[in-house]
Design a protein around this motif. Sequence first.
Motif, PDB file in Angstrom:
ATOM      1  N   GLU A  16       0.632  -1.477  -0.231  1.00  0.00           N
ATOM      2  CA  GLU A  16      -0.044  -0.104   0.195  1.00  0.00           C
ATOM      3  C   GLU A  16       0.933   1.163  -0.047  1.00  0.00           C
ATOM      4  O   GLU A  16       0.357   2.488  -0.067  1.00  0.00           O
ATOM      5  CB  GLU A  16      -0.980   0.026   1.121  1.00  0.00           C
ATOM      6  CG  GLU A  16      -1.969  -1.123   1.202  1.00  0.00           C
ATOM      7  CD  GLU A  16      -2.564  -1.294   2.278  1.00  0.00           C
ATOM      8  OE1 GLU A  16      -2.431  -0.165   3.333  1.00  0.00           O
ATOM      9  OE2 GLU A  16      -3.527  -2.282   2.669  1.00  0.00           O
ATOM     10  N   GLU A 174      -5.510  -1.104  -5.501  1.00  0.00           N
ATOM     11  CA  GLU A 174      -5.819   0.093  -4.727  1.00  0.00           C
ATOM     12  C   GLU A 174      -4.843   1.088  -4.187  1.00  0.00           C
ATOM     13  O   GLU A 174      -4.977   1.974  -3.766  1.00  0.00           O
ATOM     14  CB  GLU A 174      -6.672  -0.621  -3.391  1.00  0.00           C
ATOM     15  CG  GLU A 174      -7.958  -1.300  -3.609  1.00  0.00           C
ATOM     16  CD  GLU A 174      -8.359  -1.982  -2.311  1.00  0.00           C
ATOM     17  OE1 GLU A 174      -7.729  -1.690  -1.369  1.00  0.00           O
ATOM     18  OE2 GLU A 174      -9.399  -2.622  -2.319  1.00  0.00           O
ATOM     19  N   ASP A 175      -3.528   0.399  -4.018  1.00  0.00           N
ATOM     20  CA  ASP A 175      -2.520   1.370  -3.668  1.00  0.00           C
ATOM     21  C   ASP A 175      -1.945   2.106  -4.648  1.00  0.00           C
ATOM     22  O   ASP A 175      -0.769   2.745  -4.638  1.00  0.00           O
ATOM     23  CB  ASP A 175      -1.358   0.578  -3.117  1.00  0.00           C
ATOM     24  CG  ASP A 175      -0.905  -0.652  -3.813  1.00  0.00           C
ATOM     25  OD1 ASP A 175      -1.366  -0.648  -4.801  1.00  0.00           O
ATOM     26  OD2 ASP A 175      -0.295  -1.835  -3.438  1.00  0.00           O
ATOM     27  N   TRP A 276     -10.129   2.134 -13.977  1.00  0.00           N
ATOM     28  CA  TRP A 276     -10.086   0.694 -13.594  1.00  0.00           C
ATOM     29  C   TRP A 276      -8.749   0.256 -14.060  1.00  0.00           C
ATOM     30  O   TRP A 276      -7.895  -0.463 -13.350  1.00  0.00           O
ATOM     31  CB  TRP A 276     -11.201   0.003 -14.260  1.00  0.00           C
ATOM     32  CG  TRP A 276     -11.396  -1.533 -13.602  1.00  0.00           C
ATOM     33  CD1 TRP A 276     -11.976  -1.875 -12.642  1.00  0.00           C
ATOM     34  CD2 TRP A 276     -10.773  -2.554 -14.424  1.00  0.00           C
ATOM     35  NE1 TRP A 276     -12.072  -3.272 -12.302  1.00  0.00           N
ATOM     36  CE2 TRP A 276     -11.223  -3.558 -13.354  1.00  0.00           C
ATOM     37  CE3 TRP A 276      -9.745  -2.544 -15.516  1.00  0.00           C
ATOM     38  CZ2 TRP A 276     -10.440  -5.056 -13.759  1.00  0.00           C
ATOM     39  CZ3 TRP A 276      -9.292  -4.160 -15.755  1.00  0.00           C
ATOM     40  CH2 TRP A 276      -9.836  -5.127 -14.955  1.00  0.00           C
ATOM     41  N   ARG A 478      -7.442  -9.879   2.027  1.00  0.00           N
ATOM     42  CA  ARG A 478      -7.933  -8.410   2.527  1.00  0.00           C
ATOM     43  C   ARG A 478      -9.492  -8.768   2.641  1.00  0.00           C
ATOM     44  O   ARG A 478     -10.066  -9.758   2.291  1.00  0.00           O
ATOM     45  CB  ARG A 478      -8.020  -7.426   1.066  1.00  0.00           C
ATOM     46  CG  ARG A 478      -6.631  -6.773   1.176  1.00  0.00           C
ATOM     47  CD  ARG A 478      -6.611  -6.040  -0.177  1.00  0.00           C
ATOM     48  NE  ARG A 478      -5.461  -5.414  -0.448  1.00  0.00           N
ATOM     49  CZ  ARG A 478      -4.836  -4.229   0.031  1.00  0.00           C
ATOM     50  NH1 ARG A 478      -5.696  -3.647   0.842  1.00  0.00           N
ATOM     51  NH2 ARG A 478      -3.647  -3.743  -0.014  1.00  0.00           N
ATOM     52  N   THR A 480     -13.108  -7.688   2.375  1.00  0.00           N
ATOM     53  CA  THR A 480     -13.911  -7.057   1.407  1.00  0.00           C
ATOM     54  C   THR A 480     -14.902  -6.108   1.777  1.00  0.00           C
ATOM     55  O   THR A 480     -15.342  -6.117   3.157  1.00  0.00           O
ATOM     56  CB  THR A 480     -14.785  -7.890   0.590  1.00  0.00           C
ATOM     57  OG1 THR A 480     -15.791  -8.528   1.195  1.00  0.00           O
ATOM     58  CG2 THR A 480     -13.698  -9.025  -0.038  1.00  0.00           C
ATOM     59  N   ASN A 481     -15.243  -5.070   1.174  1.00  0.00           N
ATOM     60  CA  ASN A 481     -16.339  -4.155   1.519  1.00  0.00           C
ATOM     61  C   ASN A 481     -17.540  -4.712   1.809  1.00  0.00           C
ATOM     62  O   ASN A 481     -18.199  -4.493   2.880  1.00  0.00           O
ATOM     63  CB  ASN A 481     -16.760  -3.198   0.333  1.00  0.00           C
ATOM     64  CG  ASN A 481     -15.569  -2.140   0.213  1.00  0.00           C
ATOM     65  OD1 ASN A 481     -14.721  -1.788   0.980  1.00  0.00           O
ATOM     66  ND2 ASN A 481     -15.421  -1.755  -1.050  1.00  0.00           N
TER      67      ASN A 481
END
Length: 740
Positions: A16, A174-175, A276, A478, A480-481
């Motif tokens: 990250e 994401e990072d 994306w 990770r 997830t949301n």
Amino acid sequence: MTVQRTAASEPGYSLEHAVTTSCDREPIHRPDAIQPYGLLLVADSTTLTIIGGAGDIEGRLAPDWLGRPLPAILEVPTSRFHDEKHPSLSDLRVPGLKGETFSVLRHDQDTHILIELEPVEPHNLLTWDIFGEIDRTADRFERCPDTASVCRQGATIFQRLTGFDRVLVYRFMEDGTGRVVGESRNDAFPSLMNHHFPASDIPAQARALYLRNRIRVIPDITYEAASIRPPEAGLAGLNLSDVQLRSVSPIHLQYMANMGVRASASVSLVVDGVLWGLIACHNATPRRLSEDVRAACRTLAGVMSRQLRNKEELVTYQERLRLRNAMEFVTSHFDVRHPIESNLRSFMGELQSLFSCNGFAVISGETITATGVLPDSENLHKLHDWLRMGTNGGIFTSAMLGKDYPPAADWPERSAGILAITLPFRTPMCLIWSRVEIIQTIEWAGNPHKGDEDDDGVLRPRTSFKTWEQTIRGHSLRWTNEQKQAARRLRRVLIADYQTQQLRELNATLAATLEERESLLRQKDFLIREVNHRVQNSLQMVASFLKLQARSAANEETTTALTEAQHRIAAIGLVHRRLYRDEHFGVVDLGRYLEELMEELCSSLGEDWHQQLRLALFPIMISADRAINIGLVLTELVINASKYAYDGNAGPLHVGLAQTSDRLILTVSDQGECTPQLKGTGFGTRMMNAVVSSLAGTLTYTTLNPGLEAVMTLPLDSVLPTEADASTEAALSQIPYPYP
């Protein structure tokens, strides 16, 4: 060749940590030059006069272009530049001096109009072929089961359409780093499938331009940039963000050269307005993309982006549905008769399977119930204490626990990531799902830690893209949301169940307490009414005794005194009966009570008084002890009227009860001719004065000629019932017996 490096000795390292480099400061949108395969004209937006340009305009378009009207150079009417319904000039084709035909792109920018002229390829795709390819591609994407399949299929389709040697589908993580998730190539280039690229390879301002310009072409990286001229036009620093011919950063050109790439094209994949990823096309020799192929690429990229979103949304929906069903199954089987803690421990297996994990624990106070791979009890208690102090909203997630909670760096093999729910119960509770570390070997296209700026401050791109492996430790999968949202829902459900359970227990306690109190009330009611019966008997005995004594008294004064005492006892008895007959013990309707008291007094004084009595009584609820006092005063005033105003005979008598904003007024008036005695010193007068004084009131007399009016004024605060008087329960809880 593969270069290996391990990060086992660097537990704090994280993917990250995106690299912020000097490349982020390069003004790549203002290069002051274009790629020379096309031409650029800059005109004043008001006069449409050409004030500058770039490229071989003299040799390819018009020798005397500078200062000429733009419509004349493009051979179009001036009205086309002011047509708001059709501002684009993309339908134009402008002939050149060397047999070329140029397509036109228009960009309006502040006070300038920018015109891009690009030579049109002689062999174009047929419109029917383009539509057919789009339809076939959309059908292939539709049949793909997931995003990985879409990316692999997309790489193949774009290589066939563009003819480039290698096509990569590059996804932004994401990072900020990138990863190759799809590839189609020939033998001209090695494979980069699954390789990672550091965030510095595509800096922030480059990603912004990729979002703004969805397709970018470099036909030959060895070109010599064509500067915007003339210098005196003052066009230095002109924003070329929207210009497709914009010259590329020399650093990027060298970067491509270091990769062995001679020509490239980039097509943006934009999902819900966010970049994306990219479709990166590489060729070992110079290669152009014609306008029609670029248009097809742009359309197919849009189709692919929509499919990527659909596949991701499908995965998200399925995961959300699975979590919701699993959570509802667990919570719906809770036994409402048992505490929440007991239910949680009974469904340990179901709760553990709710989120994929290696261990699960329920911590309540000093008690830990655990299953699977977890830290020891001491470390779990310390972790619980830390979570209680620091979690935001009762939910905490981490895929690198050693970074967020330093003591966890000592046991990543037992817990490297957690999802925790803290519950604010009377005894604080915590649910912990734990994941052990996953030792990852990341393949980088070159060393991601190599700097891009030398000691002299000059930016330089990476020179090596050999596979460089790095072993990452201290990380777990990770969360997830969807898992985080499910955890929040579970926390709300558990808190609601806990509150419902607390209310249920409280209601049960209250019901038992009320039942016990009802029993006590029934006992007290029986005792009170028994005492009332005995008091009434005693009062009647005293009244009868006084009546006998009055009959046998030797003189009139004694008879009168005994009769007055009999009346006073009758008033007390009446209030006592009213007190225990009304719905609310201790509270009396004063108007109703005074009416009944006057009826009894008239019967005692003589039946003729019933015809002479006039009542105007305002209903008001007051405490019983105040009613007794007011009844004694009224009795005394009526007896005085009978005795002094009418000499013992019946006569007109008016009794009124009224209420003002803050006072209660009792009025007794007669029309007698006898001389009133306003300042008596007898027992009755002293008694009235004492009672009025105890109620903080006043008693005044007014001569009416004929007659006398007595007015007693009392403040409402001194007579209204208190909260203890207002209900049976409150009164009886404070008075075990009416008279001890």
